[in-house]
Design a protein around this motif. Structure first.
Motif, PDB file in Angstrom:
ATOM      1  N   ALA A  20       0.819  -1.214   0.000  1.00 36.07           N
ATOM      2  CA  ALA A  20       0.000   0.000   0.000  1.00 36.07           C
ATOM      3  C   ALA A  20       0.850   1.260   0.000  1.00 36.07           C
ATOM      4  O   ALA A  20       0.498   2.262  -0.644  1.00 36.07           O
ATOM      5  N   GLU A  21       1.970   1.244   0.702  1.00 39.36           N
ATOM      6  CA  GLU A  21       2.861   2.408   0.760  1.00 39.36           C
ATOM      7  C   GLU A  21       4.279   1.919   1.042  1.00 39.36           C
ATOM      8  O   GLU A  21       4.633   1.607   2.177  1.00 39.36           O
ATOM      9  N   ALA A  22       5.080   1.865   0.005  1.00 39.21           N
ATOM     10  CA  ALA A  22       6.401   1.248   0.097  1.00 39.21           C
ATOM     11  C   ALA A  22       7.346   2.000   1.026  1.00 39.21           C
ATOM     12  O   ALA A  22       8.132   1.384   1.753  1.00 39.21           O
ATOM     13  N   SER A  23       7.290   3.316   1.026  1.00 39.58           N
ATOM     14  CA  SER A  23       8.218   4.120   1.834  1.00 39.58           C
ATOM     15  C   SER A  23       7.455   5.150   2.647  1.00 39.58           C
ATOM     16  O   SER A  23       7.398   6.334   2.273  1.00 39.58           O
ATOM     17  N   PRO A  24       6.850   4.742   3.745  1.00 36.52           N
ATOM     18  CA  PRO A  24       6.078   5.688   4.564  1.00 36.52           C
ATOM     19  C   PRO A  24       6.990   6.740   5.182  1.00 36.52           C
ATOM     20  O   PRO A  24       8.162   6.471   5.474  1.00 36.52           O
ATOM     21  N   LYS A  25       6.465   7.932   5.362  1.00 38.70           N
ATOM     22  CA  LYS A  25       7.259   9.036   5.895  1.00 38.70           C
ATOM     23  C   LYS A  25       6.621   9.575   7.173  1.00 38.70           C
ATOM     24  O   LYS A  25       5.405   9.563   7.338  1.00 38.70           O
ATOM     25  N   GLY A  26       7.468  10.082   8.053  1.00 38.37           N
ATOM     26  CA  GLY A  26       6.973  10.769   9.232  1.00 38.37           C
ATOM     27  C   GLY A  26       6.333  12.081   8.821  1.00 38.37           C
ATOM     28  O   GLY A  26       6.664  12.651   7.778  1.00 38.37           O
ATOM     29  N   GLU A  27       5.445  12.597   9.650  1.00 39.81           N
ATOM     30  CA  GLU A  27       4.670  13.774   9.276  1.00 39.81           C
ATOM     31  C   GLU A  27       5.161  15.071   9.916  1.00 39.81           C
ATOM     32  O   GLU A  27       4.552  16.120   9.730  1.00 39.81           O
ATOM     33  N   LEU A  28       6.273  15.025  10.648  1.00 34.70           N
ATOM     34  CA  LEU A  28       6.841  16.230  11.228  1.00 34.70           C
ATOM     35  C   LEU A  28       7.805  16.881  10.242  1.00 34.70           C
ATOM     36  O   LEU A  28       8.733  16.238   9.752  1.00 34.70           O
ATOM     37  N   ASP A  29       7.599  18.156   9.962  1.00 32.60           N
ATOM     38  CA  ASP A  29       8.482  18.883   9.048  1.00 32.60           C
ATOM     39  C   ASP A  29       9.822  19.173   9.725  1.00 32.60           C
ATOM     40  O   ASP A  29       9.879  19.534  10.904  1.00 32.60           O
ATOM     41  N   TRP A 133      16.242  10.102  10.637  1.00 30.64           N
ATOM     42  CA  TRP A 133      17.401  10.794  10.084  1.00 30.64           C
ATOM     43  C   TRP A 133      18.522   9.839   9.685  1.00 30.64           C
ATOM     44  O   TRP A 133      19.105   9.960   8.619  1.00 30.64           O
ATOM     45  N   TRP A 134      18.813   8.867  10.553  1.00 29.39           N
ATOM     46  CA  TRP A 134      19.920   7.954  10.269  1.00 29.39           C
ATOM     47  C   TRP A 134      19.464   6.605   9.710  1.00 29.39           C
ATOM     48  O   TRP A 134      20.281   5.732   9.463  1.00 29.39           O
ATOM     49  N   ARG A 135      18.165   6.456   9.541  1.00 31.03           N
ATOM     50  CA  ARG A 135      17.597   5.252   8.937  1.00 31.03           C
ATOM     51  C   ARG A 135      18.034   3.982   9.683  1.00 31.03           C
ATOM     52  O   ARG A 135      18.329   2.943   9.095  1.00 31.03           O
ATOM     53  N   TYR A 136      18.051   4.095  10.986  1.00 29.62           N
ATOM     54  CA  TYR A 136      18.314   2.951  11.847  1.00 29.62           C
ATOM     55  C   TYR A 136      16.964   2.354  12.251  1.00 29.62           C
ATOM     56  O   TYR A 136      16.025   3.105  12.532  1.00 29.62           O
ATOM     57  N   PRO A 137      16.824   1.030  12.269  1.00 28.82           N
ATOM     58  CA  PRO A 137      15.517   0.429  12.562  1.00 28.82           C
ATOM     59  C   PRO A 137      15.110   0.521  14.029  1.00 28.82           C
ATOM     60  O   PRO A 137      14.814  -0.488  14.678  1.00 28.82           O
ATOM     61  N   ALA A 138      15.099   1.731  14.558  1.00 32.62           N
ATOM     62  CA  ALA A 138      14.643   1.950  15.934  1.00 32.62           C
ATOM     63  C   ALA A 138      13.125   2.073  15.937  1.00 32.62           C
ATOM     64  O   ALA A 138      12.537   2.602  14.991  1.00 32.62           O
ATOM     65  N   GLN A 139      12.512   1.598  16.991  1.00 35.11           N
ATOM     66  CA  GLN A 139      11.046   1.555  17.062  1.00 35.11           C
ATOM     67  C   GLN A 139      10.537   2.525  18.119  1.00 35.11           C
ATOM     68  O   GLN A 139      10.666   2.286  19.312  1.00 35.11           O
ATOM     69  N   ASP A 174      13.253  -7.492   7.442  1.00 34.20           N
ATOM     70  CA  ASP A 174      13.148  -6.730   6.201  1.00 34.20           C
ATOM     71  C   ASP A 174      12.051  -5.670   6.266  1.00 34.20           C
ATOM     72  O   ASP A 174      11.959  -4.817   5.377  1.00 34.20           O
ATOM     73  N   PHE A 175      11.241  -5.683   7.323  1.00 32.01           N
ATOM     74  CA  PHE A 175      10.214  -4.654   7.510  1.00 32.01           C
ATOM     75  C   PHE A 175      10.550  -3.697   8.654  1.00 32.01           C
ATOM     76  O   PHE A 175       9.805  -2.760   8.914  1.00 32.01           O
ATOM     77  N   GLN A 176      11.645  -3.932   9.358  1.00 30.80           N
ATOM     78  CA  GLN A 176      11.939  -3.178  10.583  1.00 30.80           C
ATOM     79  C   GLN A 176      12.170  -1.690  10.338  1.00 30.80           C
ATOM     80  O   GLN A 176      11.780  -0.862  11.156  1.00 30.80           O
ATOM     81  N   LEU A 177      12.792  -1.317   9.234  1.00 24.39           N
ATOM     82  CA  LEU A 177      13.116   0.091   9.012  1.00 24.39           C
ATOM     83  C   LEU A 177      11.870   0.973   8.993  1.00 24.39           C
ATOM     84  O   LEU A 177      11.848   2.051   9.583  1.00 24.39           O
ATOM     85  N   HIS A 178      10.829   0.505   8.320  1.00 23.78           N
ATOM     86  CA  HIS A 178       9.615   1.314   8.192  1.00 23.78           C
ATOM     87  C   HIS A 178       8.493   0.873   9.132  1.00 23.78           C
ATOM     88  O   HIS A 178       7.393   1.437   9.089  1.00 23.78           O
ATOM     89  N   ALA A 179       8.750  -0.129   9.971  1.00 22.11           N
ATOM     90  CA  ALA A 179       7.688  -0.711  10.800  1.00 22.11           C
ATOM     91  C   ALA A 179       6.959   0.332  11.630  1.00 22.11           C
ATOM     92  O   ALA A 179       5.726   0.369  11.675  1.00 22.11           O
ATOM     93  N   HIS A 180       7.696   1.200  12.304  1.00 21.80           N
ATOM     94  CA  HIS A 180       7.023   2.136  13.212  1.00 21.80           C
ATOM     95  C   HIS A 180       6.195   3.159  12.444  1.00 21.80           C
ATOM     96  O   HIS A 180       5.136   3.573  12.908  1.00 21.80           O
TER      97      HIS A 180
END
Length: 214
Positions: A20-29, A133-139, A174-180
């Motif tokens: 549905a959305e391959a690269s979800p983004k955070g909504e804070l500018d 920012w650093w694209r670390y799979p932190a949740q 393989d889903f951890q980066l964008h999981a949160h």
């Protein structure tokens, strides 16, 4: 205690999220790591939309720790007074900016411990910054993820740290980066608190939630 979904169900859920959305983004500018730290710190008990409105002009003139110190606490308050707890948040932003200038040469550190040592920066904020920012799979577990994780069975835990651990333990790597981001967006717009939009949910058939809305 809610039930924890099995591996195959969780993999299917995140496969659907990814489709549905391959690269979800955070909504804070934000424009750099520093403005991201500030934005996330300001977002506690506030909406991303409200924070973005307040920081739109702020970040044009104060996008580094030194510029924020030059602006000063009163100048900062003038920009963020529409945000809840703005006085305390302003104090923390000025304090963390001073620490970044004095101890980190004006750069934002990229370890969780160093980030959490900054005033107003807790584990959730640190994890957001590490991830975005650093694209670390932190949740970063907020109320939306906590609700969705337990309600669905994706990540079950009695507190935010337990849910964070459940995400790390149960969601395929393989889903951890964008999981949160997938979870927070799903919790914010579909799996809402009072009346979840189960009729529009793309994982309805896999979710353990028993009181699904028709």
């Amino acid at each position: 205690m809610p039930r924890q979904l099995n591996y195959h169900s969780i993999r299917e859920i995140f496969t659907r999220f990814q489709t549905a959305e391959a690269s979800p983004k955070g909504e804070l500018d934000h424009v750099n790591a520093y403005t991201l730290v500030v934005a996330v710190a300001l977002s506690a008990q506030a909406t991303d939309k409200g924070v973005n409105k307040a920081t739109r002009e702020l970040f044009k003139i104060a996008d580094t720790p030194q510029k924020m110190l030059d602006l000063g606490e009163d100048g900062l308050i003038a920009h963020i007074k529409t945000i809840g707890l703005y006085r305390n948040k302003a104090k923390n932003v000025i304090k963390l900016s001073r620490i970044l200038v004095e101890d980190y040469d004006g750069e934002v550190p990229n370890s969780r411990a160093a980030l959490q040592s900054l005033p107003g920066v807790g584990r959730k904020t640190a994890n957001v910054v590490l991830n975005m920012w650093w694209r670390y799979p932190a949740q970063a577990v907020d109320t939306h993820i906590f609700r969705f994780g337990n309600r669905s069975g994706v990540a079950v835990g009695k507190d935010v740290v337990a849910v964070e651990r459940a995400i790390e333990d149960n969601i395929p790597v393989d889903f951890q980066l964008h999981a949160h981001h997938w979870m927070i967006l799903h919790g914010r717009y579909t799996c809402v608190a009072r009346k979840p939009k189960c009729n529009a949910c793309l994982i309805r058939d896999l979710c353990y939630y028993e009181d699904k809305t028709p």
